[in-house]
Structure formats: structure tokens, C-alpha cells
Design a protein around this motif. Structure first.
Motif, PDB file in Angstrom:
ATOM      1  N   MET A  28       5.342  -7.236  17.255  1.00 36.98           N
ATOM      2  CA  MET A  28       3.900  -7.384  17.050  1.00 36.98           C
ATOM      3  C   MET A  28       3.213  -6.016  16.976  1.00 36.98           C
ATOM      4  N   LEU A  29       3.651  -5.084  17.816  1.00 37.97           N
ATOM      5  CA  LEU A  29       3.045  -3.751  17.814  1.00 37.97           C
ATOM      6  C   LEU A  29       3.301  -3.028  16.504  1.00 37.97           C
ATOM      7  N   VAL A  30       4.489  -3.181  15.945  1.00 36.32           N
ATOM      8  CA  VAL A  30       4.784  -2.568  14.647  1.00 36.32           C
ATOM      9  C   VAL A  30       3.794  -3.085  13.613  1.00 36.32           C
ATOM     10  N   GLY A  31       3.590  -4.388  13.605  1.00 38.89           N
ATOM     11  CA  GLY A  31       2.658  -4.986  12.650  1.00 38.89           C
ATOM     12  C   GLY A  31       1.238  -4.503  12.825  1.00 38.89           C
ATOM     13  N   SER A  32       0.819  -4.309  14.056  1.00 41.98           N
ATOM     14  CA  SER A  32      -0.566  -3.895  14.299  1.00 41.98           C
ATOM     15  C   SER A  32      -0.787  -2.414  14.011  1.00 41.98           C
ATOM     16  N   ALA A  33       0.274  -1.650  13.826  1.00 43.53           N
ATOM     17  CA  ALA A  33       0.153  -0.218  13.556  1.00 43.53           C
ATOM     18  C   ALA A  33      -0.218   0.075  12.098  1.00 43.53           C
ATOM     19  N   PHE A  34      -0.202  -0.955  11.262  1.00 40.94           N
ATOM     20  CA  PHE A  34      -0.471  -0.770   9.834  1.00 40.94           C
ATOM     21  C   PHE A  34      -1.576  -1.722   9.389  1.00 40.94           C
ATOM     22  N   PRO A  35      -2.845  -1.319   9.577  1.00 37.97           N
ATOM     23  CA  PRO A  35      -3.946  -2.202   9.180  1.00 37.97           C
ATOM     24  C   PRO A  35      -4.044  -2.311   7.656  1.00 37.97           C
ATOM     25  N   ALA A  36      -4.712  -3.349   7.201  1.00 41.65           N
ATOM     26  CA  ALA A  36      -4.826  -3.618   5.765  1.00 41.65           C
ATOM     27  C   ALA A  36      -5.522  -2.473   5.029  1.00 41.65           C
ATOM     28  N   GLY A  37      -6.681  -2.076   5.457  1.00 42.57           N
ATOM     29  CA  GLY A  37      -7.385  -0.939   4.870  1.00 42.57           C
ATOM     30  C   GLY A  37      -7.942  -1.176   3.479  1.00 42.57           C
ATOM     31  N   GLU A  38      -8.518  -0.100   2.926  1.00 43.09           N
ATOM     32  CA  GLU A  38      -9.177  -0.168   1.625  1.00 43.09           C
ATOM     33  C   GLU A  38      -8.209  -0.496   0.495  1.00 43.09           C
ATOM     34  N   TRP A  39      -6.995   0.041   0.563  1.00 38.51           N
ATOM     35  CA  TRP A  39      -6.014  -0.213  -0.492  1.00 38.51           C
ATOM     36  C   TRP A  39      -5.808  -1.715  -0.669  1.00 38.51           C
ATOM     37  N   TYR A  40      -5.629  -2.399   0.430  1.00 40.74           N
ATOM     38  CA  TYR A  40      -5.396  -3.839   0.360  1.00 40.74           C
ATOM     39  C   TYR A  40      -6.636  -4.557  -0.171  1.00 40.74           C
ATOM     40  N   GLN A  41      -7.793  -4.127   0.238  1.00 47.35           N
ATOM     41  CA  GLN A  41      -9.029  -4.762  -0.226  1.00 47.35           C
ATOM     42  C   GLN A  41      -9.174  -4.655  -1.741  1.00 47.35           C
ATOM     43  N   SER A  42      -8.632  -3.575  -2.317  1.00 43.85           N
ATOM     44  CA  SER A  42      -8.763  -3.364  -3.761  1.00 43.85           C
ATOM     45  C   SER A  42      -7.776  -4.190  -4.590  1.00 43.85           C
ATOM     46  N   LEU A  43      -6.792  -4.805  -3.965  1.00 44.81           N
ATOM     47  CA  LEU A  43      -5.809  -5.599  -4.692  1.00 44.81           C
ATOM     48  C   LEU A  43      -6.396  -6.921  -5.162  1.00 44.81           C
ATOM     49  N   ALA A  44      -5.911  -7.384  -6.312  1.00 51.07           N
ATOM     50  CA  ALA A  44      -6.239  -8.736  -6.754  1.00 51.07           C
ATOM     51  C   ALA A  44      -5.420  -9.709  -5.904  1.00 51.07           C
ATOM     52  N   LYS A  45      -6.095 -10.753  -5.402  1.00 51.34           N
ATOM     53  CA  LYS A  45      -5.435 -11.734  -4.543  1.00 51.34           C
ATOM     54  C   LYS A  45      -5.793 -13.139  -5.026  1.00 51.34           C
ATOM     55  N   PRO A  46      -4.917 -14.097  -4.769  1.00 52.25           N
ATOM     56  CA  PRO A  46      -5.222 -15.465  -5.210  1.00 52.25           C
ATOM     57  C   PRO A  46      -6.400 -16.049  -4.433  1.00 52.25           C
ATOM     58  N   THR A  47      -7.089 -16.976  -5.057  1.00 51.55           N
ATOM     59  CA  THR A  47      -8.255 -17.594  -4.420  1.00 51.55           C
ATOM     60  C   THR A  47      -7.870 -18.415  -3.197  1.00 51.55           C
ATOM     61  N   TRP A  48      -6.615 -18.866  -3.121  1.00 53.53           N
ATOM     62  CA  TRP A  48      -6.177 -19.716  -2.024  1.00 53.53           C
ATOM     63  C   TRP A  48      -5.641 -18.926  -0.835  1.00 53.53           C
ATOM     64  N   GLN A  49      -5.736 -17.597  -0.902  1.00 50.58           N
ATOM     65  CA  GLN A  49      -5.291 -16.796   0.243  1.00 50.58           C
ATOM     66  C   GLN A  49      -6.175 -17.100   1.444  1.00 50.58           C
TER      67      GLN A  49
END
Length: 163
Positions: A28-49
Motif C-alpha cells: 500500500m505504501l508503494v502505491g501511495s508514493a506515486f500520486p496521479a498528478g497533472e500528467w494523469y489528469q491530462s490523459l484521455a480516459k473513458p467516461t465510465w472510469q
């Protein structure tokens, strides 16, 4: 069911829970060390996400179930099935821990997709081997398998939309 498979040895119970919680918390700690951030926000994502707030509670519940599953496996009598199950579980956890650094850390949906394919295979193997060693442990892994199945599709769609 025989009494050996259903009995819990108190001397083995506490250490197995401590180990299980520690191992799963590390993932869990490994996962929390890498937040989504701006890069992820800029990605195209499906509407059902799902909305971002859902991932924390879902993963917390899944990790709790995985910790319980691991504790049950560690409490199972030593056997070939138990050993196989622990190896499969370990591989599954390592692949699970690798996904977040690959996707968010390296910002690579492609590497993360390769990882989640392997993770899905490992999760299936973990459920099947756990069923042979300790059926209750297998049942506790099913939410993880379902969520990883969903994550596989989601990661693949994000990859395709941003290729």
C-alpha cells in the motif's frame, strides 16, 4: 472438513497476522508514493472510469481482504499446496506493487498494461492455489481478482485512447 483444517493455533495466529498486515501495508505504501498528478489528469480516459475518490476505499478494502487471506495461508499446515499458494500470492503482490510506479512514476500506461496482464494471471493463479491450500483464503482474494480484471480493461482503454 476435518478439525485440522478448521482449527487455529493461537501461537501461529498472531505472528501470521502481524506478517500479513506488514507485507500488505508495504505494498500500500508503494502505491501511495506515486500520486496521479497533472500528467494523469491530462490523459484521455473513458467516461465510465470511476471517480478518483473511489480508489482509496476500494483498495483499502481489497488490501484488508488480502491481508486476511495471507494470514489464513500462513496459518495453514505446511504442505506443497500451501507453499505454491504463498509463492503465487507473493508474485501477485509484487506485480501489484509494481503497477503504480510503472503507470504513475514512469508515466507509462504501456508498461503498466504489461504488468497488469501479468498481475491478472498471477491473481488467478493465487486464487486457484489458495483454494487448494485454504479455501477461505481463496474467497478473500476474489475481490482483488475482480478489481484487477476491471483495472486491466481500464488500463487498456486508457492506453488505446492515448496511444
Amino acid at each position: 472438513m476435518n478439525s485440522q483444517t478448521m482449527s487455529i493455533d493461537p501461537e501461529r495466529s498472531w505472528p501470521s497476522w502481524a506478517i500479513s498486515i506488514t507485507v500488505v501495508a508495504a505494498v500500500m505504501l508503494v502505491g501511495s508514493a506515486f500520486p496521479a498528478g497533472e500528467w494523469y489528469q491530462s490523459l484521455a480516459k473513458p467516461t465510465w472510469q470511476p471517480p478518483p475518490w473511489i480508489f482509496g476505499p476500494v483498495w483499502s478494502a481489497i488490501y484488508a481482504a488480502l491481508a486476511a487471506s495471507l494470514a489464513l495461508l500462513l496459518q495453514a499446515p505446511p504442505s506443497r499446496q500451501r507453499r505454491r499458494s504463498l509463492v503465487a500470492f507473493g508474485v501477485m503482490l509484487l506485480l501489484n506493487a509494481a503497477w503504480t510506479p510503472l503507470f504513475f512514476g514512469l508515466q507509462s500506461p504501456l508498461l503498466a498494461f504489461a504488468d497488469v496482464i501479468l498481475l491478472w494471471i498471477a491473481a488467478v493463479c493465487s486464487v486457484l492455489t489458495a483454494a487448494a491450500a485454504r479455501p477461505g483464503a481463496a474467497w478473500l482474494q476474489l475481490p482483488n481478482l475482480l478489481w484487477v480484471s476491471f483495472a486491466l480493461v481500464l488500463n487498456g482503454v486508457i492506453l488505446a485512447l492515448n496511444w
